[in-house]
Design a protein around this motif. Structure first.
Motif, PDB file in Angstrom:
ATOM      1  N   LEU A 129       0.833  -1.202   0.000  1.00 24.24           N
ATOM      2  CA  LEU A 129       0.000   0.000   0.000  1.00 24.24           C
ATOM      3  C   LEU A 129       0.864   1.247   0.000  1.00 24.24           C
ATOM      4  O   LEU A 129       0.526   2.254  -0.606  1.00 24.24           O
ATOM      5  N   LYS A 130       2.000   1.169   0.711  1.00 27.23           N
ATOM      6  CA  LYS A 130       2.888   2.327   0.780  1.00 27.23           C
ATOM      7  C   LYS A 130       3.369   2.730  -0.595  1.00 27.23           C
ATOM      8  O   LYS A 130       3.432   3.900  -0.931  1.00 27.23           O
ATOM      9  N   ARG A 131       3.727   1.715  -1.372  1.00 30.00           N
ATOM     10  CA  ARG A 131       4.205   2.017  -2.713  1.00 30.00           C
ATOM     11  C   ARG A 131       3.079   2.627  -3.550  1.00 30.00           C
ATOM     12  O   ARG A 131       3.283   3.559  -4.313  1.00 30.00           O
ATOM     13  N   LEU A 132       1.882   2.100  -3.362  1.00 30.49           N
ATOM     14  CA  LEU A 132       0.742   2.657  -4.111  1.00 30.49           C
ATOM     15  C   LEU A 132       0.510   4.116  -3.733  1.00 30.49           C
ATOM     16  O   LEU A 132       0.260   4.960  -4.584  1.00 30.49           O
ATOM     17  N   GLU A 133       0.605   4.404  -2.444  1.00 30.76           N
ATOM     18  CA  GLU A 133       0.407   5.784  -1.989  1.00 30.76           C
ATOM     19  C   GLU A 133       1.432   6.711  -2.633  1.00 30.76           C
ATOM     20  O   GLU A 133       1.138   7.828  -3.022  1.00 30.76           O
ATOM     21  N   ARG A 134       2.640   6.203  -2.728  1.00 28.85           N
ATOM     22  CA  ARG A 134       3.720   6.995  -3.328  1.00 28.85           C
ATOM     23  C   ARG A 134       3.418   7.307  -4.798  1.00 28.85           C
ATOM     24  O   ARG A 134       3.517   8.439  -5.254  1.00 28.85           O
ATOM     25  N   TYR A 135       3.022   6.272  -5.517  1.00 24.21           N
ATOM     26  CA  TYR A 135       2.697   6.478  -6.931  1.00 24.21           C
ATOM     27  C   TYR A 135       1.473   7.374  -7.104  1.00 24.21           C
ATOM     28  O   TYR A 135       1.414   8.197  -8.012  1.00 24.21           O
ATOM     29  N   HIS A 326       0.194   4.334   8.127  1.00 22.40           N
ATOM     30  CA  HIS A 326      -0.262   5.349   7.174  1.00 22.40           C
ATOM     31  C   HIS A 326       0.372   6.702   7.535  1.00 22.40           C
ATOM     32  O   HIS A 326       0.899   7.420   6.682  1.00 22.40           O
ATOM     33  N   TRP A 327       0.318   7.023   8.816  1.00 21.87           N
ATOM     34  CA  TRP A 327       0.898   8.271   9.318  1.00 21.87           C
ATOM     35  C   TRP A 327       2.410   8.281   9.127  1.00 21.87           C
ATOM     36  O   TRP A 327       2.982   9.255   8.639  1.00 21.87           O
TER      37      TRP A 327
END
Ligand SMILES: Nc1nc2c(ncn2[C@@H]2O[C@H](COP(=O)(O)OP(=O)(O)OP(=O)(O)O)[C@@H](O)[C@H]2O)c(=O)[nH]1
Ligand SMILES: [Zn+2]
Length: 374
Positions: A129-135, A326-327
């Motif tokens: 998910l972190k990578r998705l948030e970045r993209y 998330h934070w």
């Protein structure tokens, strides 16, 4: 100028309206021509124009647009003047959006004028998910509509769990596909319309090349086991339409800007698939909208979300409304973004370092102050 000849390349009113009267008239009389940049290899620049079906044309670039990587990139539109055999770029039109990356501490343009950014991930242990948030932050910041493509759904019986996690990111376009389930690929049809320009990002191994192959009608094989328990290789039906003229079914006109049989344009420049954040602050705020909202309601204007009473972030972290990961990821991306912005600006920015850095970190608070001041 025959505008209808350029529309399949993504030409629109947005570009036409940028031309001054003189240029406009010269375009009408074909004294000047519009080309879309289709490939850049070092100093060799290629473009597609009204006769794009005949292939790419080499374009000459004046000194004033050097180094090229800082002035334009694949997907940009340029105005070109023809002298004898030569086509020379005289103007670069503003792009509707541009993807950029940081390379050797310099900003480098990667792709321009995209309708969708396919963010490809896979339904296995690579999922992040972190990578998705970045993209996502990158797409929002560049003002490109993201489509999250969850590939390899054949590998899990918990597709909905993956999709639910992605839905939490509040993205409009989410598609679950598998190269082994041809029907699932039809879900992409909505985005794959003629004249639409798409780029794909995602980490290694998620299936970007496989997807490109499918979209270009190259046969994709799968291993199947028949009733007699014999392994065999079967071709998967693909979703790109096959042209019925004799131009062939594989209509790639160049390696960096590709056009498939349905007229969909793909930008696949080297390095585009792994992009770092650069100046994505606004995009981060959209991708982490929930956090920005929360912080606006902290008791103190300048809340650092560390120890303050009445801090909505601490509160939400405490009661589980806001996931710690998330934070943490938000703060990490803010720092990375501030760092990249600093590197990109060079020596001047070195002095500004503390300013830029704290500005990024305090962004929430200043927004908060503005809102309170209203
Ligand atoms: N099970 C399964 N495997 C897939 C699927 N799509 C691709 N693969 C496999 O995953 C592997 C990686 O696929 P690629 O298309 O090369 O991935 P990529 O994202 O282009 O990887 P890079 O070229 O390293 O960036 C290959 O072995 C593919 O056959 C799928 O839907 N399901
Ligand atoms: Zn707070």
């Amino acid at each position: 100028m025959n505008i209808s000849r350029l529309q399949p390349l993504g030409w629109s009113h947005f570009f036409l309206q940028q031309t001054d009267t003189q240029t406009f008239e010269k375009l009408q009389s074909n004294e000047l021509q519009a080309f879309r940049i289709s490939a850049i290899h070092r100093s060799v620049i290629k473009g597609l124009g009204a006769n794009w079906e005949e292939g790419e044309v080499e374009l000459l670039c004046p000194e004033s647009f050097q180094p090229v990587s800082e002035h334009f990139c694949v997907g940009d539109w340029v105005i070109v003047e023809q002298a004898h055999e030569h086509f020379r770029i005289i103007e670069v039109l503003d792009a509707e959006n541009q993807l950029e990356r940081l390379s050797n501490q310099k900003r480098q343009l990667m792709a321009a004028n995209l309708d969708y950014l396919f963010i490809v991930t896979s339904a296995n242990s690579d999922f992040s998910l972190k990578r998705l948030e970045r993209y996502l932050a990158m797409a929002y910041d560049a003002n490109i509509e993201p489509v999250i493509v969850l590939n390899k759904i054949d590998l899990t019986d918990k597709v909905d769990d993956f999709l639910d996690q992605i839905r939490d990111l509040k993205v409009h376009n989410i598609v679950g596909i598998s190269m082994l389930q041809p029907d699932s690929l039809l879900l992409l049809k909505h985005f794959l319309t003629a004249g639409t320009t798409i780029a794909m990002v995602g980490s290694s191994g998620v299936g970007k090349s496989s997807l490109i192959n499918v979209l270009f009608n190259q046969t994709v094989e799968r291993e199947v086991i028949d009733q007699n328990n014999i392994r065999m290789i079967e071709d998967i039906q693909t979703i790109g339409g096959i042209r019925d003229d004799d131009k062939g079914k594989h209509t790639t006109t160049s390696r960096q800007l590709l056009i498939n049989a349905d007229g969909v344009l793909f930008i696949d420049t080297p390095g585009i698939r792994e992009l770092q954040l650069l100046n994505a602050q606004n995009g981060l705020e959209m991708a982490f909208h929930d956090i920005v909202q929360l912080a606006q309601h902290c008791k103190f204007n300048n809340c650092s979300h560390q120890t303050e009473p009445g801090c909505k972030i601490l509160n939400a972290l405490g009661n589980g409304e806001l996931a710690q990961s998330h934070w943490d990821n938000y703060q990490k991306l803010l720092k990375e973004d501030a760092f990249n912005a600093r590197s990109a600006q060079g020596a001047y920015a070195q002095k500004q370092h503390m300013k830029t850095f704290s500005k990024a970190i305090n962004r929430i608070q200043s927004k908060h102050r503005q809102d309170k001041g209203r």
